[in-house]
Design a protein around this motif. Structure first.
Motif, PDB file in Angstrom:
ATOM      1  N   ASN A  48       0.844  -1.202   0.000  1.00 45.24           N
ATOM      2  CA  ASN A  48       0.000   0.000   0.000  1.00 45.24           C
ATOM      3  C   ASN A  48       0.876   1.248   0.000  1.00 45.24           C
ATOM      4  OD1 ASN A  48      -2.432  -1.368   0.025  1.00 45.24           O
ATOM      5  ND2 ASN A  48      -2.548  -1.447   2.254  1.00 45.24           N
ATOM      6  N   ASN A  50       1.757   4.915   1.451  1.00 47.77           N
ATOM      7  CA  ASN A  50       1.623   5.875   2.553  1.00 47.77           C
ATOM      8  C   ASN A  50       2.049   7.251   2.028  1.00 47.77           C
ATOM      9  OD1 ASN A  50       1.382   7.029   5.129  1.00 47.77           O
ATOM     10  ND2 ASN A  50       3.536   6.611   5.578  1.00 47.77           N
ATOM     11  N   LYS A  51       1.051   8.121   1.816  1.00 45.37           N
ATOM     12  CA  LYS A  51       1.327   9.446   1.219  1.00 45.37           C
ATOM     13  C   LYS A  51       1.655  10.444   2.326  1.00 45.37           C
ATOM     14  CE  LYS A  51      -2.736   9.111  -0.816  1.00 45.37           C
ATOM     15  NZ  LYS A  51      -3.049   7.672  -0.839  1.00 45.37           N
ATOM     16  N   THR A  52       2.832  11.079   2.208  1.00 49.86           N
ATOM     17  CA  THR A  52       3.236  12.061   3.213  1.00 49.86           C
ATOM     18  C   THR A  52       3.525  13.410   2.558  1.00 49.86           C
ATOM     19  OG1 THR A  52       5.595  11.481   3.055  1.00 49.86           O
ATOM     20  CG2 THR A  52       4.250  10.271   4.673  1.00 49.86           C
ATOM     21  N   LYS A  88       3.822  -1.251   3.595  1.00 48.69           N
ATOM     22  CA  LYS A  88       3.558   0.032   2.957  1.00 48.69           C
ATOM     23  C   LYS A  88       4.858   0.615   2.426  1.00 48.69           C
ATOM     24  CE  LYS A  88      -0.478   1.421   5.700  1.00 48.69           C
ATOM     25  NZ  LYS A  88      -1.042   2.486   6.580  1.00 48.69           N
ATOM     26  N   THR A  90       6.381   4.418   1.529  1.00 52.66           N
ATOM     27  CA  THR A  90       6.132   5.842   1.755  1.00 52.66           C
ATOM     28  C   THR A  90       6.553   6.655   0.540  1.00 52.66           C
ATOM     29  OG1 THR A  90       6.418   5.628   4.141  1.00 52.66           O
ATOM     30  CG2 THR A  90       6.687   7.831   3.212  1.00 52.66           C
ATOM     31  N   GLN A 118      13.811   2.401   2.519  1.00 54.78           N
ATOM     32  CA  GLN A 118      12.464   1.836   2.552  1.00 54.78           C
ATOM     33  C   GLN A 118      12.457   0.392   3.055  1.00 54.78           C
ATOM     34  OE1 GLN A 118       9.363   3.141   1.529  1.00 54.78           O
ATOM     35  NE2 GLN A 118      10.226   5.175   1.259  1.00 54.78           N
TER      36      GLN A 118
END
Length: 321
Positions: A48, A50-52, A88, A90, A118
């Motif tokens: 998935n 993870n939008k930051t 996830k 990022t 990552q």
């Protein structure tokens, strides 16, 4: 007696042998598991996103891509963590994406540069699919919308609310993409149904928020409903009738001069209401040819009156030249 003792000793020895066997079997199983988990395996896992650090003025729409299929080579212990915890990746929107028109574009070349941070040194990154992720976005809109009270409340005989229902807050904010938020003009409450009400109302009511629309946020999910419920009674007063826009240079005779007004008010306010609080007018300019009567209209009544009506439907008149 001796035979029984020998039997018990023999059974105890057998049980100990069985326990020792199972203990060695358990240790052998543990060693096998550790051996398997220590080996390296190659597999593809769905990660998935993870939008930051998404810009505050933008909102990522839910139809954007949100999955990366990543092929990794690592030992079994690492794979075990991926199976127990949904992995996830990022993506930092300040440095990992490029803004093109109304989209943010991410390419897998960025991921190879970040492979060590990552996934760690013990993980070898072999492949990423798809090559590109496109995140559609829209400008955030903050819009204030009124709350519409949806109710079916029935009172006990002789009871009613003294004033209007009070909902707090009476408006809320909707926050989301301009294309979606701009289409919402109001928000309704869930239907409030009550029977035989004769006491004050104080309830928390849910709002009927749009379903399946995670792109929108609402400042409130509930409102507070309050109302003062009082004993009501009916009263009757004789109120004078006045004429407006009468014929010029002519005398207008009409009958009756007063009519009864039936009104409904709280018992507390009943004695404060008088005939001067009401005004009944007949507009002569509204009559049609050959019409021999005027229509009385109640143009003024107190705010403390819930309902009021005129008992006389027609006012007879004649014109004297």
């Amino acid at each position: 007696m001796k035979k029984k003792i020998k039997s018990k000793i023999s059974t105890s020895i057998k049980n100990r042998k069985i326990n020792v066997f199972f203990l060695f079997l358990f240790f052998a199983f543990i060693i096998l598991i550790f051996t398997k988990l220590s080996k390296e395996y190659t597999n593809t896992v769905a990660f998935n996103i993870n939008k930051t650090n998404v810009p505050q003025e933008s909102i990522i729409l839910n139809d954007s891509s949100a999955i990366l299929n990543i092929t990794l080579k690592t030992h079994g212990f690492k794979w075990l963590t991926y199976y127990f915890n949904k992995p996830k990746v990022t993506i930092d929107f300040t440095k990992d994406v490029t803004k093109i028109d109304s989209t943010f574009v991410w390419s897998k070349s960025k991921a190879y540069l970040l492979a060590s941070t990552q996934f760690g040194k013990q993980v070898e990154l072999l492949n990423i699919s798809p090559d590109t992720l496109i995140f559609r976005f829209d400008a955030n809109l903050v819009k204030k919308i009124p709350v519409v009270f949806n109710s079916n409340i029935k009172f006990s005989s002789g009871f009613d609310i003294a004033e209007s229902y009070k909902i707090t807050p009476d408006s809320i904010e909707v926050i989301g993409p301009h294309v979606l938020a701009s289409q919402i003009s109001n928000i309704e409450t869930e239907l409030v149904e009550m029977e035989d009400v004769k006491s004050d109302i104080n309830k928390v009511i849910k709002l009927s928020l749009p379903e399946n629309n995670n792109d929108l946020k609402f400042s409130n999910k509930t409102i507070n409903l309050t109302a003062n419920v009082e004993k009501f009674t009916e009263g009757t007063l004789k109120v004078p009738v006045s004429i407006k826009n009468g014929p010029k240079n002519k005398t207008l005779k009409y009958f009756p001069k007063t009519v009864n007004v039936v009104y409904y008010t709280s018992l507390k306010n009943f004695k404060t209401i008088g005939a001067n609080d009401f005004k009944i007018e007949c507009d002569f300019s509204k009559i049609t040819s050959n019409q021999s009567f005027l229509l009385p209209e109640l143009t003024k009544f107190p705010e403390t009156v819930k309902h009021a009506k005129i008992s006389q439907q027609n006012i007879e008149f004649i014109i004297i030249e």
